[in-house]
Scaffold this active site. Structure first.
Site, PDB file in Angstrom:
ATOM      1  N   LYS A  13       0.828  -1.217   0.000  1.00 18.89           N
ATOM      2  CA  LYS A  13       0.000   0.000   0.000  1.00 18.89           C
ATOM      3  C   LYS A  13       0.860   1.264   0.000  1.00 18.89           C
ATOM      4  CE  LYS A  13      -2.166  -1.032   3.859  1.00 18.89           C
ATOM      5  NZ  LYS A  13      -1.570  -2.319   4.271  1.00 18.89           N
ATOM      6  N   ARG A  88      -8.811   0.886   8.766  1.00 18.19           N
ATOM      7  CA  ARG A  88      -8.388  -0.487   9.034  1.00 18.19           C
ATOM      8  C   ARG A  88      -9.532  -1.292   9.637  1.00 18.19           C
ATOM      9  NH1 ARG A  88      -2.817   0.343   8.553  1.00 18.19           N
ATOM     10  NH2 ARG A  88      -1.518  -0.922   9.859  1.00 18.19           N
ATOM     11  N   ARG A 127      11.892  -5.766   4.470  1.00 20.71           N
ATOM     12  CA  ARG A 127      11.706  -4.319   4.329  1.00 20.71           C
ATOM     13  C   ARG A 127      12.698  -3.558   5.212  1.00 20.71           C
ATOM     14  NH1 ARG A 127       5.799  -1.859   4.975  1.00 20.71           N
ATOM     15  NH2 ARG A 127       5.899  -2.663   7.093  1.00 20.71           N
ATOM     16  N   ARG A 160      11.968  -1.762  10.758  1.00 21.91           N
ATOM     17  CA  ARG A 160      10.950  -1.246  11.667  1.00 21.91           C
ATOM     18  C   ARG A 160      10.754  -2.210  12.828  1.00 21.91           C
ATOM     19  NH1 ARG A 160       5.820   0.388   8.046  1.00 21.91           N
ATOM     20  NH2 ARG A 160       4.808  -0.713   9.747  1.00 21.91           N
ATOM     21  N   ARG A 171       0.681  -9.022  13.533  1.00 15.57           N
ATOM     22  CA  ARG A 171      -0.003  -7.996  12.733  1.00 15.57           C
ATOM     23  C   ARG A 171      -0.902  -8.622  11.670  1.00 15.57           C
ATOM     24  NH1 ARG A 171       4.732  -4.923  10.334  1.00 15.57           N
ATOM     25  NH2 ARG A 171       3.255  -3.542   9.331  1.00 15.57           N
TER      26      ARG A 171
HETATM   27  P1  AMP Z   1       1.463   0.688   8.900  1.00 23.73           P
HETATM   28  O1  AMP Z   1       2.670   1.506   8.565  1.00 23.73           O
HETATM   29  O2  AMP Z   1       0.258   1.035   8.081  1.00 23.73           O
HETATM   30  O3  AMP Z   1       1.758  -0.796   8.892  1.00 23.73           O
HETATM   31  O4  AMP Z   1       1.072   1.060  10.417  1.00 23.73           O
HETATM   32  C1  AMP Z   1       1.970   0.853  11.471  1.00 23.73           C
HETATM   33  C2  AMP Z   1       1.208   0.811  12.795  1.00 23.73           C
HETATM   34  O5  AMP Z   1       0.501   2.066  13.004  1.00 23.73           O
HETATM   35  C3  AMP Z   1       0.114  -0.253  12.887  1.00 23.73           C
HETATM   36  O6  AMP Z   1       0.645  -1.529  13.246  1.00 23.73           O
HETATM   37  C4  AMP Z   1      -0.788   0.340  13.970  1.00 23.73           C
HETATM   38  O7  AMP Z   1      -0.199   0.199  15.251  1.00 23.73           O
HETATM   39  C5  AMP Z   1      -0.763   1.823  13.624  1.00 23.73           C
HETATM   40  N1  AMP Z   1      -1.818   2.159  12.649  1.00 23.73           N
HETATM   41  C6  AMP Z   1      -1.633   2.618  11.373  1.00 23.73           C
HETATM   42  N2  AMP Z   1      -2.814   2.846  10.766  1.00 23.73           N
HETATM   43  C7  AMP Z   1      -3.765   2.514  11.675  1.00 23.73           C
HETATM   44  C8  AMP Z   1      -5.184   2.512  11.649  1.00 23.73           C
HETATM   45  N3  AMP Z   1      -5.868   2.890  10.558  1.00 23.73           N
HETATM   46  N4  AMP Z   1      -5.843   2.095  12.750  1.00 23.73           N
HETATM   47  C9  AMP Z   1      -5.186   1.726  13.857  1.00 23.73           C
HETATM   48  N5  AMP Z   1      -3.850   1.689  13.959  1.00 23.73           N
HETATM   49  C10 AMP Z   1      -3.134   2.078  12.879  1.00 23.73           C
END
Ligand code: AMP
Length: 223
Positions: A13, A88, A127, A160, A171
Protein backbone atom coordinates in the site's frame (compact mmCIF):
# COMPACT_ATOMS: atom_id res chain seq x y z
CA UNK A 1 -9.54 10.88 -7.30
CA UNK A 2 -10.60 9.97 -3.75
CA UNK A 3 -9.57 6.45 -2.88
CA UNK A 4 -8.52 4.27 0.02
CA UNK A 5 -6.00 1.46 -0.39
CA UNK A 6 -6.86 -1.68 1.53
CA UNK A 7 -4.86 -4.81 2.09
CA UNK A 8 -2.82 -6.56 4.77
CA UNK A 9 0.57 -5.31 5.99
CA UNK A 10 3.07 -6.03 3.21
CA UNK A 11 0.49 -5.72 0.42
CA UNK A 12 2.44 -2.75 -0.98
CA UNK A 13 0.00 0.00 0.00
CA UNK A 14 2.73 2.48 0.97
CA UNK A 15 4.82 2.00 -2.19
CA UNK A 16 1.75 2.16 -4.42
CA UNK A 17 0.42 5.26 -2.67
CA UNK A 18 3.84 6.93 -3.24
CA UNK A 19 3.63 6.05 -6.94
CA UNK A 20 0.13 7.55 -7.12
CA UNK A 21 1.70 10.72 -5.76
CA UNK A 22 4.84 10.82 -7.91
CA UNK A 23 3.28 9.59 -11.19
CA UNK A 24 -0.31 10.81 -10.95
CA UNK A 25 0.06 13.85 -8.70
CA UNK A 26 -2.45 12.59 -6.15
CA UNK A 27 -1.39 13.37 -2.55
CA UNK A 28 -1.17 10.40 -0.25
CA UNK A 29 -1.67 10.13 3.48
CA UNK A 30 -0.45 7.20 5.52
CA UNK A 31 -1.59 6.73 9.10
CA UNK A 32 1.45 4.57 9.89
CA UNK A 33 3.81 7.30 8.65
CA UNK A 34 1.94 10.03 10.52
CA UNK A 35 2.14 8.01 13.74
CA UNK A 36 5.84 7.12 13.31
CA UNK A 37 6.66 10.78 12.67
CA UNK A 38 4.80 11.89 15.80
CA UNK A 39 6.50 9.16 17.87
CA UNK A 40 9.93 10.29 16.63
CA UNK A 41 9.05 13.90 17.54
CA UNK A 42 7.84 12.72 20.97
CA UNK A 43 4.74 14.90 20.48
CA UNK A 44 1.65 14.43 22.72
CA UNK A 45 0.00 12.40 19.93
CA UNK A 46 3.22 10.36 19.48
CA UNK A 47 3.24 9.52 23.19
CA UNK A 48 -0.41 8.42 23.05
CA UNK A 49 0.08 6.05 20.09
CA UNK A 50 3.62 4.73 20.74
CA UNK A 51 2.65 1.67 22.78
CA UNK A 52 0.22 0.50 20.09
CA UNK A 53 2.48 1.11 17.10
CA UNK A 54 5.62 -0.51 18.52
CA UNK A 55 3.64 -3.62 19.49
CA UNK A 56 1.81 -3.86 16.17
CA UNK A 57 -1.59 -3.27 17.81
CA UNK A 58 -4.28 -1.05 16.35
CA UNK A 59 -4.59 2.51 17.65
CA UNK A 60 -8.18 3.12 18.94
CA UNK A 61 -10.65 3.96 16.16
CA UNK A 62 -11.83 7.33 17.50
CA UNK A 63 -8.28 8.64 17.76
CA UNK A 64 -7.31 7.47 14.26
CA UNK A 65 -10.40 9.07 12.70
CA UNK A 66 -9.72 12.34 14.52
CA UNK A 67 -6.08 12.42 13.35
CA UNK A 68 -6.97 11.59 9.73
CA UNK A 69 -9.83 14.11 9.61
CA UNK A 70 -7.45 16.83 10.70
CA UNK A 71 -4.83 15.83 8.09
CA UNK A 72 -7.43 15.54 5.31
CA UNK A 73 -8.74 18.98 6.15
CA UNK A 74 -5.29 20.42 5.35
CA UNK A 75 -5.21 18.86 1.84
CA UNK A 76 -6.06 21.05 -1.16
CA UNK A 77 -9.50 19.81 -2.32
CA UNK A 78 -8.88 19.74 -6.05
CA UNK A 79 -5.99 17.28 -5.97
CA UNK A 80 -7.89 14.42 -4.30
CA UNK A 81 -6.22 11.85 -2.05
CA UNK A 82 -5.03 8.29 -1.67
CA UNK A 83 -5.30 6.96 1.88
CA UNK A 84 -2.95 4.19 2.88
CA UNK A 85 -3.42 2.20 6.08
CA UNK A 86 -6.72 3.89 6.87
CA UNK A 87 -9.42 2.79 7.39
CA UNK A 88 -8.39 -0.49 9.03
CA UNK A 89 -11.71 -1.30 10.70
CA UNK A 90 -15.36 -0.92 9.84
CA UNK A 91 -15.81 1.77 12.48
CA UNK A 92 -12.98 3.79 10.96
CA UNK A 93 -14.60 3.40 7.52
CA UNK A 94 -17.89 4.70 8.92
CA UNK A 95 -16.04 7.59 10.57
CA UNK A 96 -14.32 8.45 7.30
CA UNK A 97 -17.61 8.33 5.38
CA UNK A 98 -19.17 10.78 7.87
CA UNK A 99 -16.23 13.19 7.55
CA UNK A 100 -16.25 13.06 3.72
CA UNK A 101 -20.00 13.45 3.54
CA UNK A 102 -19.78 16.57 5.68
CA UNK A 103 -17.25 18.00 3.21
CA UNK A 104 -19.10 16.86 0.06
CA UNK A 105 -16.10 14.78 -1.10
CA UNK A 106 -17.44 11.22 -1.42
CA UNK A 107 -15.10 8.29 -1.89
CA UNK A 108 -14.61 6.98 -5.46
CA UNK A 109 -13.53 3.54 -4.37
CA UNK A 110 -11.76 1.23 -1.95
CA UNK A 111 -8.97 -0.61 -3.77
CA UNK A 112 -8.25 -3.95 -2.12
CA UNK A 113 -4.79 -5.42 -2.84
CA UNK A 114 -4.84 -9.21 -2.62
CA UNK A 115 -1.64 -11.21 -1.90
CA UNK A 116 -0.81 -14.70 -0.61
CA UNK A 117 0.39 -14.72 3.02
CA UNK A 118 3.87 -16.19 2.36
CA UNK A 119 4.55 -13.29 -0.02
CA UNK A 120 3.46 -10.80 2.66
CA UNK A 121 5.85 -12.31 5.23
CA UNK A 122 8.74 -12.23 2.72
CA UNK A 123 8.06 -8.61 1.86
CA UNK A 124 7.77 -7.45 5.47
CA UNK A 125 10.82 -9.27 6.79
CA UNK A 126 12.99 -7.86 3.98
CA UNK A 127 11.71 -4.32 4.33
CA UNK A 128 14.10 -1.57 5.45
CA UNK A 129 13.06 2.01 6.10
CA UNK A 130 14.71 5.36 6.44
CA UNK A 131 14.07 6.63 9.99
CA UNK A 132 14.56 10.21 8.79
CA UNK A 133 12.43 10.63 5.64
CA UNK A 134 10.28 7.47 5.75
CA UNK A 135 11.41 6.08 2.33
CA UNK A 136 10.95 2.31 1.99
CA UNK A 137 13.38 -0.28 0.57
CA UNK A 138 13.62 -4.05 0.35
CA UNK A 139 16.68 -6.27 0.77
CA UNK A 140 16.01 -8.08 -2.50
CA UNK A 141 13.47 -6.25 -4.61
CA UNK A 142 14.04 -2.55 -3.91
CA UNK A 143 17.67 -2.09 -2.87
CA UNK A 144 19.07 1.36 -2.16
CA UNK A 145 21.83 2.56 -4.51
CA UNK A 146 24.36 2.53 -1.64
CA UNK A 147 24.19 -0.49 0.64
CA UNK A 148 22.22 0.26 3.82
CA UNK A 149 21.81 3.99 3.08
CA UNK A 150 18.74 5.98 2.04
CA UNK A 151 18.82 7.20 -1.59
CA UNK A 152 16.99 10.41 -0.64
CA UNK A 153 18.93 11.59 2.40
CA UNK A 154 21.85 9.17 3.02
CA UNK A 155 20.59 8.13 6.49
CA UNK A 156 21.39 4.52 7.57
CA UNK A 157 18.33 2.30 6.99
CA UNK A 158 16.68 0.35 9.80
CA UNK A 159 14.22 -2.50 10.26
CA UNK A 160 10.95 -1.25 11.67
CA UNK A 161 10.32 -2.55 15.20
CA UNK A 162 7.01 -4.00 14.05
CA UNK A 163 8.70 -5.84 11.12
CA UNK A 164 10.36 -8.34 13.49
CA UNK A 165 9.16 -11.90 12.66
CA UNK A 166 7.00 -12.38 15.78
CA UNK A 167 5.32 -9.01 15.39
CA UNK A 168 4.74 -9.62 11.66
CA UNK A 169 2.72 -12.75 12.43
CA UNK A 170 0.76 -10.90 15.09
CA UNK A 171 0.00 -8.00 12.73
CA UNK A 172 -1.19 -10.33 9.99
CA UNK A 173 -3.50 -12.14 12.43
CA UNK A 174 -4.92 -8.86 13.76
CA UNK A 175 -5.45 -7.62 10.23
CA UNK A 176 -7.24 -10.80 9.11
CA UNK A 177 -9.76 -10.34 11.91
CA UNK A 178 -10.40 -6.63 11.33
CA UNK A 179 -10.33 -6.83 7.55
CA UNK A 180 -13.40 -8.93 6.78
CA UNK A 181 -16.05 -6.53 8.14
CA UNK A 182 -14.22 -3.68 6.38
CA UNK A 183 -14.23 -5.45 3.03
CA UNK A 184 -17.92 -6.37 3.50
CA UNK A 185 -18.71 -2.75 4.29
CA UNK A 186 -17.22 -1.47 1.04
CA UNK A 187 -18.60 -4.39 -0.98
CA UNK A 188 -22.12 -3.64 0.24
CA UNK A 189 -21.60 0.05 -0.54
CA UNK A 190 -20.53 -0.95 -4.10
CA UNK A 191 -17.18 0.74 -3.61
CA UNK A 192 -14.90 -2.31 -3.48
CA UNK A 193 -12.38 -2.95 -6.31
CA UNK A 194 -9.95 -5.88 -6.07
CA UNK A 195 -6.48 -5.63 -7.60
CA UNK A 196 -3.99 -8.49 -7.72
CA UNK A 197 -1.14 -7.31 -5.46
CA UNK A 198 1.35 -10.06 -6.34
CA UNK A 199 4.50 -9.20 -8.30
CA UNK A 200 6.74 -6.16 -8.44
CA UNK A 201 5.36 -2.86 -7.29
CA UNK A 202 5.61 -1.38 -10.82
CA UNK A 203 3.49 -4.21 -12.22
CA UNK A 204 0.85 -3.79 -9.52
CA UNK A 205 0.84 -0.03 -10.15
CA UNK A 206 0.08 -0.61 -13.85
CA UNK A 207 -2.86 -2.82 -12.87
CA UNK A 208 -4.13 -0.13 -10.52
CA UNK A 209 -3.76 2.64 -13.08
CA UNK A 210 -5.82 0.62 -15.57
CA UNK A 211 -8.58 0.46 -12.96
CA UNK A 212 -8.37 4.24 -12.34
CA UNK A 213 -8.64 4.92 -16.06
CA UNK A 214 -11.50 2.49 -16.56
CA UNK A 215 -13.41 4.12 -13.73
CA UNK A 216 -12.63 7.64 -14.99
CA UNK A 217 -11.02 8.62 -11.66
CA UNK A 218 -8.02 10.33 -13.21
CA UNK A 219 -8.35 13.88 -14.37
CA UNK A 220 -7.93 14.30 -18.11
CA UNK A 221 -4.36 15.03 -19.21
CA UNK A 222 -2.73 13.22 -16.29
CA UNK A 223 -0.82 9.93 -16.43
P1 AMP B 1 1.46 0.69 8.90
O1 AMP B 1 2.67 1.51 8.57
O2 AMP B 1 0.26 1.04 8.08
O3 AMP B 1 1.76 -0.80 8.89
O4 AMP B 1 1.07 1.06 10.42
C1 AMP B 1 1.97 0.85 11.47
C2 AMP B 1 1.21 0.81 12.80
O5 AMP B 1 0.50 2.07 13.00
C3 AMP B 1 0.11 -0.25 12.89
O6 AMP B 1 0.65 -1.53 13.25
C4 AMP B 1 -0.79 0.34 13.97
O7 AMP B 1 -0.20 0.20 15.25
C5 AMP B 1 -0.76 1.82 13.62
N1 AMP B 1 -1.82 2.16 12.65
C6 AMP B 1 -1.63 2.62 11.37
N2 AMP B 1 -2.81 2.85 10.77
C7 AMP B 1 -3.77 2.51 11.68
C8 AMP B 1 -5.18 2.51 11.65
N3 AMP B 1 -5.87 2.89 10.56
N4 AMP B 1 -5.84 2.10 12.75
C9 AMP B 1 -5.19 1.73 13.86
N5 AMP B 1 -3.85 1.69 13.96
C10 AMP B 1 -3.13 2.08 12.88
Amino acid sequence: MHIVLLGPPGAGKGSLASLCHSRLGVPHLSTGEIFRREIARKSPLGRRVARYVTNGRLVPDALVVEVMASHLRQQPRRRGFVLDGFPRTRRQAEGLARVLERWGRPLDGAVYLTSPEDLLVRRLSGRRVCPRCGANYHLRTMRPKRLGLCDQCGTPLVTRKDDQPRTIRKRLAIDRKACKPLIDYYRKGKLLYRVNGAGYVGTVFVRMRKLFRRQGWLRRGRA
